[in-house]
Design a protein around this motif. Structure first.
Motif, PDB file in Angstrom:
ATOM      1  N   SER A  62     106.038  31.808  24.507  1.00 48.86           N
ATOM      2  CA  SER A  62     107.501  32.010  24.760  1.00 48.86           C
ATOM      3  C   SER A  62     107.673  31.126  25.747  1.00 48.86           C
ATOM      4  CB  SER A  62     107.917  33.533  25.368  1.00 48.86           C
ATOM      5  OG  SER A  62     107.565  33.353  26.604  1.00 48.86           O
ATOM      6  N   PRO A  63     108.960  30.514  26.001  1.00 49.31           N
ATOM      7  CA  PRO A  63     109.101  29.291  26.903  1.00 49.31           C
ATOM      8  C   PRO A  63     108.978  29.920  28.270  1.00 49.31           C
ATOM      9  CG  PRO A  63     111.284  30.068  25.431  1.00 49.31           C
ATOM     10  CD  PRO A  63     110.150  30.900  25.091  1.00 49.31           C
ATOM     11  N   ALA A  64     109.262  31.220  28.488  1.00 44.55           N
ATOM     12  CA  ALA A  64     108.882  31.680  29.896  1.00 44.55           C
ATOM     13  C   ALA A  64     107.261  31.708  30.260  1.00 44.55           C
ATOM     14  CB  ALA A  64     109.704  33.028  30.032  1.00 44.55           C
ATOM     15  N   ALA A  65     106.345  31.566  29.391  1.00 50.96           N
ATOM     16  CA  ALA A  65     104.985  31.663  29.639  1.00 50.96           C
ATOM     17  C   ALA A  65     104.674  30.834  30.838  1.00 50.96           C
ATOM     18  CB  ALA A  65     104.146  31.509  28.273  1.00 50.96           C
ATOM     19  N   THR A  66     103.735  31.348  31.630  1.00 51.05           N
ATOM     20  CA  THR A  66     103.368  30.526  32.844  1.00 51.05           C
ATOM     21  C   THR A  66     102.423  29.494  32.303  1.00 51.05           C
ATOM     22  OG1 THR A  66     103.031  32.720  33.736  1.00 51.05           O
ATOM     23  CG2 THR A  66     102.907  30.925  35.098  1.00 51.05           C
ATOM     24  N   PRO A  67     102.258  28.198  32.637  1.00 53.80           N
ATOM     25  CA  PRO A  67     101.378  27.406  31.997  1.00 53.80           C
ATOM     26  C   PRO A  67      99.964  27.552  32.607  1.00 53.80           C
ATOM     27  CG  PRO A  67     103.106  26.220  33.290  1.00 53.80           C
ATOM     28  CD  PRO A  67     103.340  27.533  33.407  1.00 53.80           C
ATOM     29  N   ILE A  68      98.899  27.560  31.606  1.00 54.60           N
ATOM     30  CA  ILE A  68      97.552  27.608  32.098  1.00 54.60           C
ATOM     31  C   ILE A  68      96.933  26.263  32.529  1.00 54.60           C
ATOM     32  CG2 ILE A  68      95.352  28.404  31.288  1.00 54.60           C
ATOM     33  CD1 ILE A  68      97.002  30.222  29.223  1.00 54.60           C
ATOM     34  N   THR A  69      96.117  25.980  33.588  1.00 57.42           N
ATOM     35  CA  THR A  69      95.721  24.694  33.927  1.00 57.42           C
ATOM     36  C   THR A  69      94.209  24.959  33.222  1.00 57.42           C
ATOM     37  OG1 THR A  69      96.710  24.975  35.871  1.00 57.42           O
ATOM     38  CG2 THR A  69      95.244  23.062  35.853  1.00 57.42           C
ATOM     39  N   ALA A  70      93.949  23.747  32.521  1.00 61.29           N
ATOM     40  CA  ALA A  70      92.625  23.470  32.019  1.00 61.29           C
ATOM     41  C   ALA A  70      92.074  22.333  32.399  1.00 61.29           C
ATOM     42  CB  ALA A  70      92.737  23.738  30.318  1.00 61.29           C
ATOM     43  N   THR A  71      90.890  22.090  32.508  1.00 58.34           N
ATOM     44  CA  THR A  71      90.180  20.633  32.899  1.00 58.34           C
ATOM     45  C   THR A  71      89.971  19.888  31.490  1.00 58.34           C
ATOM     46  OG1 THR A  71      89.162  21.987  34.766  1.00 58.34           O
ATOM     47  CG2 THR A  71      88.177  19.988  34.221  1.00 58.34           C
ATOM     48  N   LEU A  72      90.303  18.640  31.419  1.00 57.12           N
ATOM     49  CA  LEU A  72      89.928  17.863  30.493  1.00 57.12           C
ATOM     50  C   LEU A  72      89.063  16.557  30.943  1.00 57.12           C
ATOM     51  CD1 LEU A  72      90.487  16.876  27.548  1.00 57.12           C
ATOM     52  CD2 LEU A  72      92.603  15.800  28.309  1.00 57.12           C
ATOM     53  N   PHE A  73      87.888  16.623  30.162  1.00 53.30           N
ATOM     54  CA  PHE A  73      87.021  15.544  30.270  1.00 53.30           C
ATOM     55  C   PHE A  73      87.234  14.547  29.217  1.00 53.30           C
ATOM     56  CE2 PHE A  73      84.387  18.653  32.781  1.00 53.30           C
ATOM     57  CZ  PHE A  73      84.250  18.004  33.864  1.00 53.30           C
ATOM     58  N   PRO A  74      88.042  13.386  29.183  1.00 51.83           N
ATOM     59  CA  PRO A  74      88.087  12.615  27.616  1.00 51.83           C
ATOM     60  C   PRO A  74      86.662  12.074  27.557  1.00 51.83           C
ATOM     61  CG  PRO A  74      89.904  12.240  29.346  1.00 51.83           C
ATOM     62  CD  PRO A  74      88.616  12.881  30.278  1.00 51.83           C
ATOM     63  N   GLY A  75      85.854  11.632  28.468  1.00 54.88           N
ATOM     64  CA  GLY A  75      84.470  11.495  28.141  1.00 54.88           C
ATOM     65  C   GLY A  75      84.373   9.870  27.908  1.00 54.88           C
ATOM     66  N   ASP A  76      83.254   9.441  27.152  1.00 50.35           N
ATOM     67  CA  ASP A  76      83.114   8.003  26.864  1.00 50.35           C
ATOM     68  C   ASP A  76      83.353   7.606  25.530  1.00 50.35           C
ATOM     69  OD1 ASP A  76      82.123   7.509  29.530  1.00 50.35           O
ATOM     70  OD2 ASP A  76      80.365   8.715  28.926  1.00 50.35           O
ATOM     71  N   GLY A  77      83.108   6.285  25.269  1.00 52.02           N
ATOM     72  CA  GLY A  77      83.331   5.961  23.865  1.00 52.02           C
ATOM     73  C   GLY A  77      84.537   6.312  23.044  1.00 52.02           C
ATOM     74  N   ILE A  78      84.443   7.045  21.919  1.00 50.29           N
ATOM     75  CA  ILE A  78      85.628   7.434  21.222  1.00 50.29           C
ATOM     76  C   ILE A  78      86.381   8.546  22.000  1.00 50.29           C
ATOM     77  CG2 ILE A  78      84.803   6.581  19.040  1.00 50.29           C
ATOM     78  CD1 ILE A  78      84.217   9.729  18.446  1.00 50.29           C
ATOM     79  N   GLY A  79      85.713   9.129  23.113  1.00 52.90           N
ATOM     80  CA  GLY A  79      86.184  10.268  23.778  1.00 52.90           C
ATOM     81  C   GLY A  79      88.056  10.142  24.048  1.00 52.90           C
ATOM     82  N   PRO A  80      88.020   8.976  25.042  1.00 51.33           N
ATOM     83  CA  PRO A  80      89.645   8.990  25.096  1.00 51.33           C
ATOM     84  C   PRO A  80      90.454   9.112  24.312  1.00 51.33           C
ATOM     85  CG  PRO A  80      88.166   7.413  26.466  1.00 51.33           C
ATOM     86  CD  PRO A  80      87.391   8.198  25.454  1.00 51.33           C
ATOM     87  N   GLU A  81      90.312   8.282  23.038  1.00 49.14           N
ATOM     88  CA  GLU A  81      91.028   8.000  21.866  1.00 49.14           C
ATOM     89  C   GLU A  81      91.156   9.557  21.056  1.00 49.14           C
ATOM     90  OE1 GLU A  81      89.611   4.770  19.028  1.00 49.14           O
ATOM     91  OE2 GLU A  81      88.232   4.519  20.637  1.00 49.14           O
ATOM     92  N   ILE A  82      90.077  10.606  20.881  1.00 51.58           N
ATOM     93  CA  ILE A  82      90.337  11.806  20.425  1.00 51.58           C
ATOM     94  C   ILE A  82      90.828  12.944  21.423  1.00 51.58           C
ATOM     95  CG2 ILE A  82      88.765  11.357  18.500  1.00 51.58           C
ATOM     96  CD1 ILE A  82      86.349  12.589  20.295  1.00 51.58           C
ATOM     97  N   ALA A  83      90.784  12.303  22.801  1.00 52.49           N
ATOM     98  CA  ALA A  83      91.443  13.424  23.687  1.00 52.49           C
ATOM     99  C   ALA A  83      92.909  13.137  23.813  1.00 52.49           C
ATOM    100  CB  ALA A  83      90.931  13.000  25.288  1.00 52.49           C
ATOM    101  N   GLU A  84      93.377  12.018  23.576  1.00 51.23           N
ATOM    102  CA  GLU A  84      94.657  11.588  23.366  1.00 51.23           C
ATOM    103  C   GLU A  84      95.274  12.309  22.206  1.00 51.23           C
ATOM    104  OE1 GLU A  84      96.429  10.028  25.550  1.00 51.23           O
ATOM    105  OE2 GLU A  84      98.264  10.170  24.334  1.00 51.23           O
ATOM    106  N   SER A  85      94.714  12.303  21.128  1.00 50.95           N
ATOM    107  CA  SER A  85      95.091  13.040  19.913  1.00 50.95           C
ATOM    108  C   SER A  85      95.296  14.515  20.238  1.00 50.95           C
ATOM    109  CB  SER A  85      93.950  12.954  18.911  1.00 50.95           C
ATOM    110  OG  SER A  85      94.078  13.516  17.699  1.00 50.95           O
ATOM    111  N   VAL A  86      94.186  15.246  20.880  1.00 48.95           N
ATOM    112  CA  VAL A  86      94.357  16.625  21.230  1.00 48.95           C
ATOM    113  C   VAL A  86      95.749  16.757  22.117  1.00 48.95           C
ATOM    114  CG1 VAL A  86      93.339  18.557  22.694  1.00 48.95           C
ATOM    115  CG2 VAL A  86      91.938  16.973  21.130  1.00 48.95           C
TER     116      VAL A  86
END
Ligand code: NAD
Length: 337
Positions: free
Chosen positions: A1-25
């Motif tokens: 629901s729009p009222a849901a409190t956001p959850i904070t999660a850590t993201l490591f985009p990583g190396d090589g193709i990492g940043p490209e596929i992290a952007e996709s996520v």
């Protein structure tokens, strides 16, 4: 629901193709309105003395605080005086179990259509304890460590997982006929835990027989739990059953309820920066993260959009025999949401 409190999660985009596929996520999560705020951490450019690695102390603190995260592939820089990135994460966050869901992707034809199994690998000891030495010239020794504590912990997780996900059976994979003490203890711990879950069927399968059965008929298995080395090999074997590393997600479970999801593949330096990488494995890893957070609606929606896109076959990346770029494939998934 729009009222849901956001959850904070850590993201490591990583190396090589990492940043490209992290952007996709990130794009797919935005399109699906997943209530997650990412706290992004990159691998540092110098060694952080507090972690003895290129991972910063702050990035580890971020995972400890959020208890949930997503990790792209990381390439450990060559050179002395620091610990491997993946090893640092495993040790510092005590990531004791590696969980790999492995299911046939409808529409992407492989030898089998009915794979639906989960491998759970003990991730801290066994043959990978790092205790090797030379006894005398020409004779070396490697120690396989199995402890009651780590075996109970991973067995407990396997049964808990089976129950929480409506699975029927847990198979402990072993070679206790030869490794009587080590695998024997592992099995003993699995049996102890099995007794607490009478509703879940429990069986023991010898590793060599398990390989034969998996290749002949993977539908014979449900949840598999095993010591480190067997898990390393069997989980890749299972990835092969459904089409390879570009498609296989995983999640690491750590002490205190930490879940750090990651794709199984590496940083693919040969195609990095070329907008060619297949983001499916990281996306499906992100889906396992959502399931861990019990955001099943969002997980289902994203998973279905990915499967539909692959099944349609119009947009596929080169590793699946298509011509699409990472960004076009990602856009097609967003359009299916
Ligand atoms: P790799 O998985 O990076 O690549 C193997 C092959 O698979 C390459 O041809 C690559 O192009 C292809 N591939 C991998 N992922 C793909 C994707 N998502 N889409 C399309 N094609 C894909 O394995 P490698 O070359 O042995 O390792 C490269 C680097 O990654 C090394 O530095 C290694 O240490 C690191 N690595 C990290 C992890 C991790 O962070 N968990 C895992 C494995 C390897």
């Amino acid at each position: 629901s729009p009222a849901a409190t956001p959850i904070t999660a850590t993201l490591f985009p990583g190396d090589g193709i990492g940043p490209e596929i992290a952007e996709s996520v990130k794009q797919v999560f935005r399109a699906a309105e997943v209530p997650i705020v990412w706290e992004e951490h990159y691998v540092g450019t110098e060694i952080d003395p507090r972690t003895e690695s290129f991972l910063t102390w702050e990035s580890l603190e971020s995972v400890r605080r959020n208890k949930v995260g997503l990790k792209g592939p990381m390439a450990t820089p060559i050179g002395k005086g620091h610990r491997s990135l993946n090893l640092t994460l495993r040790k510092e966050l005590n990531l004791y179990a590696n969980v790999r869901p492995c299911y046939s992707l409808p529409g992407y034809k492989t030898r089998y259509d009915d794979v639906n199994l989960i491998t759970i690998r003990e991730n801290t000891e066994g043959e990978y304890s790092g205790l090797e030495h030379q006894v005398v010239r020409g004779v070396v020794e490697s120690l396989k460590i199995i402890t009651r504590q780590a075996s109970l912990r991973v067995a407990e997780y396997a049964f808990h997982y089976a129950k929480a996900h409506g699975r029927e059976r847990v198979s402990a994979i072993h070679k206790a006929n030869i490794m009587q003490k080590t695998d024997g203890l592992f099995l003993k711990c699995c049996r102890e835990v099995a007794e607490k879950y009478p509703e879940i069927k429990y069986e023991e399968v010898v590793i060599d027989n398990c390989c034969m059965m998996l290749v002949k008929n993977p539908a014979l298995f449900d949840v598999l739990v095993m010591p480190n080395l067997y898990g390393d090999i069997i989980s890749d074997l299972c990835a092969g059953l459904i089409g390879g590393l570009g498609l296989t997600p995983s999640c690491n479970i750590g002490e205190g309820g930490i879940a750090l999801a990651e794709a199984v593949h590496g940083s693919a330096p040969d195609i990095a920066g070329k907008n060619m990488a297949n983001p499916t494995a990281l996306l499906l890893s992100a889906v396992t993260m959502l399931r861990h957070l019990e955001l099943h609606d969002k997980a289902d929606r994203i998973q279905n959009a990915i499967l539909k896109t692959i099944a349609e076959g119009k947009y596929r990346t080169a590793d699946l025999g298509g011509k699409s770029s990472t960004t076009d494939f990602t856009k097609a998934i967003c359009d299916h949401l």
